[in-house]
Write a protein that holds these residues in place. Sequence first.
Motif, PDB file in Angstrom:
ATOM      1  N   VAL A  62      13.696  18.564   1.777  1.00 32.00           N
ATOM      2  CA  VAL A  62      14.821  19.424   1.420  1.00 32.00           C
ATOM      3  C   VAL A  62      14.242  20.632   0.691  1.00 32.00           C
ATOM      4  O   VAL A  62      13.881  20.550  -0.476  1.00 32.00           O
ATOM      5  N   GLY A  63      14.118  21.741   1.400  1.00 31.64           N
ATOM      6  CA  GLY A  63      13.442  22.900   0.835  1.00 31.64           C
ATOM      7  C   GLY A  63      11.939  22.784   1.039  1.00 31.64           C
ATOM      8  O   GLY A  63      11.431  21.830   1.628  1.00 31.64           O
ATOM      9  N   LYS A  64      11.204  23.769   0.545  1.00 36.80           N
ATOM     10  CA  LYS A  64       9.748  23.786   0.702  1.00 36.80           C
ATOM     11  C   LYS A  64       9.074  22.915  -0.349  1.00 36.80           C
ATOM     12  O   LYS A  64       9.535  22.835  -1.491  1.00 36.80           O
ATOM     13  N   ILE A  65       7.991  22.280   0.042  1.00 34.51           N
ATOM     14  CA  ILE A  65       7.201  21.545  -0.931  1.00 34.51           C
ATOM     15  C   ILE A  65       6.447  22.556  -1.789  1.00 34.51           C
ATOM     16  O   ILE A  65       5.958  23.578  -1.296  1.00 34.51           O
ATOM     17  N   GLN A  66       6.377  22.284  -3.100  1.00 36.26           N
ATOM     18  CA  GLN A  66       5.781  23.214  -4.049  1.00 36.26           C
ATOM     19  C   GLN A  66       4.631  22.552  -4.798  1.00 36.26           C
ATOM     20  O   GLN A  66       4.734  21.409  -5.230  1.00 36.26           O
ATOM     21  N   GLN A  67       3.540  23.304  -4.931  1.00 36.99           N
ATOM     22  CA  GLN A  67       2.459  22.844  -5.800  1.00 36.99           C
ATOM     23  C   GLN A  67       2.842  23.188  -7.239  1.00 36.99           C
ATOM     24  O   GLN A  67       3.181  24.326  -7.540  1.00 36.99           O
ATOM     25  N   PHE A  68       2.807  22.179  -8.127  1.00 33.81           N
ATOM     26  CA  PHE A  68       3.233  22.435  -9.500  1.00 33.81           C
ATOM     27  C   PHE A  68       2.102  22.281 -10.510  1.00 33.81           C
ATOM     28  O   PHE A  68       2.265  22.627 -11.679  1.00 33.81           O
ATOM     29  N   ARG A  69       0.945  21.783 -10.064  1.00 29.24           N
ATOM     30  CA  ARG A  69      -0.179  21.687 -10.993  1.00 29.24           C
ATOM     31  C   ARG A  69      -1.478  21.692 -10.217  1.00 29.24           C
ATOM     32  O   ARG A  69      -1.638  20.934  -9.255  1.00 29.24           O
ATOM     33  N   GLY A  70      -2.392  22.541 -10.612  1.00 31.31           N
ATOM     34  CA  GLY A  70      -3.725  22.570 -10.040  1.00 31.31           C
ATOM     35  C   GLY A  70      -4.731  22.038 -11.030  1.00 31.31           C
ATOM     36  O   GLY A  70      -4.492  22.048 -12.244  1.00 31.31           O
ATOM     37  N   ALA A  71      -5.857  21.569 -10.543  1.00 35.16           N
ATOM     38  CA  ALA A  71      -6.859  20.976 -11.429  1.00 35.16           C
ATOM     39  C   ALA A  71      -7.418  21.982 -12.421  1.00 35.16           C
ATOM     40  O   ALA A  71      -7.774  21.618 -13.542  1.00 35.16           O
ATOM     41  N   LYS A  72      -7.482  23.234 -12.026  1.00 36.95           N
ATOM     42  CA  LYS A  72      -8.106  24.248 -12.870  1.00 36.95           C
ATOM     43  C   LYS A  72      -7.088  25.192 -13.517  1.00 36.95           C
ATOM     44  O   LYS A  72      -7.443  26.311 -13.916  1.00 36.95           O
ATOM     45  N   ASP A  73      -5.847  24.751 -13.649  1.00 44.18           N
ATOM     46  CA  ASP A  73      -4.859  25.560 -14.354  1.00 44.18           C
ATOM     47  C   ASP A  73      -5.340  25.848 -15.771  1.00 44.18           C
ATOM     48  O   ASP A  73      -5.994  25.004 -16.412  1.00 44.18           O
ATOM     49  N   ALA A  74      -4.966  27.009 -16.283  1.00 40.21           N
ATOM     50  CA  ALA A  74      -5.490  27.463 -17.569  1.00 40.21           C
ATOM     51  C   ALA A  74      -5.138  26.524 -18.716  1.00 40.21           C
ATOM     52  O   ALA A  74      -5.891  26.413 -19.693  1.00 40.21           O
ATOM     53  N   ASN A  75      -4.002  25.824 -18.612  1.00 42.57           N
ATOM     54  CA  ASN A  75      -3.587  24.948 -19.709  1.00 42.57           C
ATOM     55  C   ASN A  75      -4.108  23.528 -19.571  1.00 42.57           C
ATOM     56  O   ASN A  75      -3.743  22.649 -20.366  1.00 42.57           O
ATOM     57  N   ASN A  76      -4.960  23.267 -18.586  1.00 37.50           N
ATOM     58  CA  ASN A  76      -5.506  21.921 -18.402  1.00 37.50           C
ATOM     59  C   ASN A  76      -6.679  21.668 -19.329  1.00 37.50           C
ATOM     60  O   ASN A  76      -7.512  22.555 -19.542  1.00 37.50           O
ATOM     61  N   PRO A  77      -6.809  20.454 -19.856  1.00 35.74           N
ATOM     62  CA  PRO A  77      -8.019  20.093 -20.598  1.00 35.74           C
ATOM     63  C   PRO A  77      -9.201  19.939 -19.651  1.00 35.74           C
ATOM     64  O   PRO A  77      -9.027  19.799 -18.429  1.00 35.74           O
ATOM     65  N   GLY A  78     -10.399  19.920 -20.197  1.00 40.52           N
ATOM     66  CA  GLY A  78     -11.607  19.851 -19.386  1.00 40.52           C
ATOM     67  C   GLY A  78     -11.700  18.632 -18.513  1.00 40.52           C
ATOM     68  O   GLY A  78     -12.298  18.686 -17.428  1.00 40.52           O
ATOM     69  N   TRP A  79     -11.100  17.514 -18.928  1.00 33.71           N
ATOM     70  CA  TRP A  79     -11.240  16.279 -18.154  1.00 33.71           C
ATOM     71  C   TRP A  79     -10.449  16.294 -16.849  1.00 33.71           C
ATOM     72  O   TRP A  79     -10.559  15.364 -16.052  1.00 33.71           O
ATOM     73  N   MET A  80      -9.691  17.359 -16.583  1.00 36.66           N
ATOM     74  CA  MET A  80      -8.923  17.443 -15.341  1.00 36.66           C
ATOM     75  C   MET A  80      -9.541  18.382 -14.312  1.00 36.66           C
ATOM     76  O   MET A  80      -9.111  18.397 -13.150  1.00 36.66           O
ATOM     77  N   VAL A  81     -10.536  19.186 -14.684  1.00 38.75           N
ATOM     78  CA  VAL A  81     -10.933  20.312 -13.843  1.00 38.75           C
ATOM     79  C   VAL A  81     -11.639  19.910 -12.551  1.00 38.75           C
ATOM     80  O   VAL A  81     -11.671  20.680 -11.592  1.00 38.75           O
ATOM     81  N   GLY A  82     -12.201  18.711 -12.479  1.00 31.24           N
ATOM     82  CA  GLY A  82     -12.885  18.289 -11.265  1.00 31.24           C
ATOM     83  C   GLY A  82     -11.946  18.101 -10.093  1.00 31.24           C
ATOM     84  O   GLY A  82     -12.265  18.441  -8.956  1.00 31.24           O
ATOM     85  N   GLY A  83     -10.756  17.574 -10.361  1.00 32.33           N
ATOM     86  CA  GLY A  83      -9.776  17.339  -9.312  1.00 32.33           C
ATOM     87  C   GLY A  83      -8.726  16.360  -9.778  1.00 32.33           C
ATOM     88  O   GLY A  83      -8.999  15.481 -10.608  1.00 32.33           O
ATOM     89  N   ILE A  84      -7.488  16.507  -9.284  1.00 34.19           N
ATOM     90  CA  ILE A  84      -6.393  15.612  -9.638  1.00 34.19           C
ATOM     91  C   ILE A  84      -5.707  15.149  -8.364  1.00 34.19           C
ATOM     92  O   ILE A  84      -5.589  15.893  -7.396  1.00 34.19           O
ATOM     93  N   GLU A  85      -5.231  13.889  -8.371  1.00 35.54           N
ATOM     94  CA  GLU A  85      -4.680  13.284  -7.162  1.00 35.54           C
ATOM     95  C   GLU A  85      -3.884  12.043  -7.527  1.00 35.54           C
ATOM     96  O   GLU A  85      -3.726  11.701  -8.704  1.00 35.54           O
ATOM     97  N   GLY A  86      -3.404  11.331  -6.508  1.00 36.76           N
ATOM     98  CA  GLY A  86      -2.813  10.003  -6.668  1.00 36.76           C
ATOM     99  C   GLY A  86      -1.609   9.914  -7.574  1.00 36.76           C
ATOM    100  O   GLY A  86      -1.562   9.054  -8.452  1.00 36.76           O
ATOM    101  N   PRO A  87      -0.545  10.744  -7.400  1.00 36.41           N
ATOM    102  CA  PRO A  87       0.624  10.644  -8.278  1.00 36.41           C
ATOM    103  C   PRO A  87       1.432   9.378  -8.039  1.00 36.41           C
ATOM    104  O   PRO A  87       1.455   8.830  -6.938  1.00 36.41           O
ATOM    105  N   PHE A  88       2.083   8.912  -9.094  1.00 31.07           N
ATOM    106  CA  PHE A  88       3.050   7.810  -9.006  1.00 31.07           C
ATOM    107  C   PHE A  88       4.078   8.039 -10.100  1.00 31.07           C
ATOM    108  O   PHE A  88       3.707   8.260 -11.256  1.00 31.07           O
ATOM    109  N   VAL A  89       5.380   7.974  -9.765  1.00 31.24           N
ATOM    110  CA  VAL A  89       6.433   8.356 -10.704  1.00 31.24           C
ATOM    111  C   VAL A  89       7.356   7.180 -10.996  1.00 31.24           C
ATOM    112  O   VAL A  89       7.732   6.420 -10.101  1.00 31.24           O
TER     113      VAL A  89
END
Length: 359
Positions: A196-223
Amino acid sequence: MQPRPHVDFARAEGVGAAPLAAGQHTFSYTNPITRDTAISMRDHFIIKVGKQWFCTGTSMPVWSGHNPGVRLLVSDDLIHWRQHSWLIDGKKLSADCPYNGRFWAPEIHYIKNKYWLTVNSGQVTAQDPKGMRTHSIWLFSSDKVTGPYKLVNGPLTPQYNNDATLFEDEDGQTYLYCSGNGLWQAKIDLNTGKLVGKIQQFRGAKDANNPGWMVGGIEGPFVLKRAGTYFMFFSTWTRGYEVGLLRSQSPLGPWELAAPEPIFGTRKREYRAEMARGGGYADLQFADTPDPYQETGHNAIFEGPDGQLWSSCHYFFDQRITPLADWQKVPQLGIEPLHFRNGIFAIDGPTSTPQTVKY
């Protein structure tokens, strides 16, 4: 018997049937739970139906070529697992099948009285022998957890996406979350299998507000949802393989870190060291965790033996340890109880010694 969803939200909210007297029953386990090269998988996803648990995940081989398909395991006690069937058997797919590739991170969700299987795959061709150029999300459905599953729609997105998961909110609206050079989200109509509508990217691994432990890559969401707050588990491979936690007051965000550090996982400085050097984050300062693993991540949540929420994921021994048995050289299933402390979820471990839960 009416099947139960893999997450009992009534219990997650702290309501429902009264618990048994403490200590009336015990459940003992030692990770990793499986110790068998024949059923080795990554990205384990467990769903409880009746008195049995069913498990799927990414079968071996993971990185080379296409893997055998979507495997289904079954257990009567959450400890002893056996092969049940192939929900998708790669050998039976034609050469022109658009999803005959790698079958990464499948999940099964029980929503609206049906089972919904998400499969992440693409088409293998001479020019793309791993099927990665067309790797995206495919949606199947069935009246039984064991299938047969019928294709509803796919690919669901126009670009590379992986690690798809589903979440049904209290109003009946279902949401799709996935990875693909970051985390993505959209509403989905399950009946048609269309977003329903376009899929949107809402967080990248290298976003400016990310801590260093996320910069390599992020994946595997579960809500999942607790007391009106939405929580999203996700994995990162920056310092090893760790699980982080986001939260939001809306199923489509904005999402913020619920904890400044990962809530679970293992850290090993030499894990994917070449990738860290190439990515420019090899100089992160941290100490190795004392566990014997190099990976414990890509988790999912399920109903455990005590009726409470548990976490599952793959446990992969540190390959620098010698000697290792053959089963220790490949990923195996690991489980831990999920806790709620100080307003956020927590997972103790990863453990490798005998554990006992009283309930």
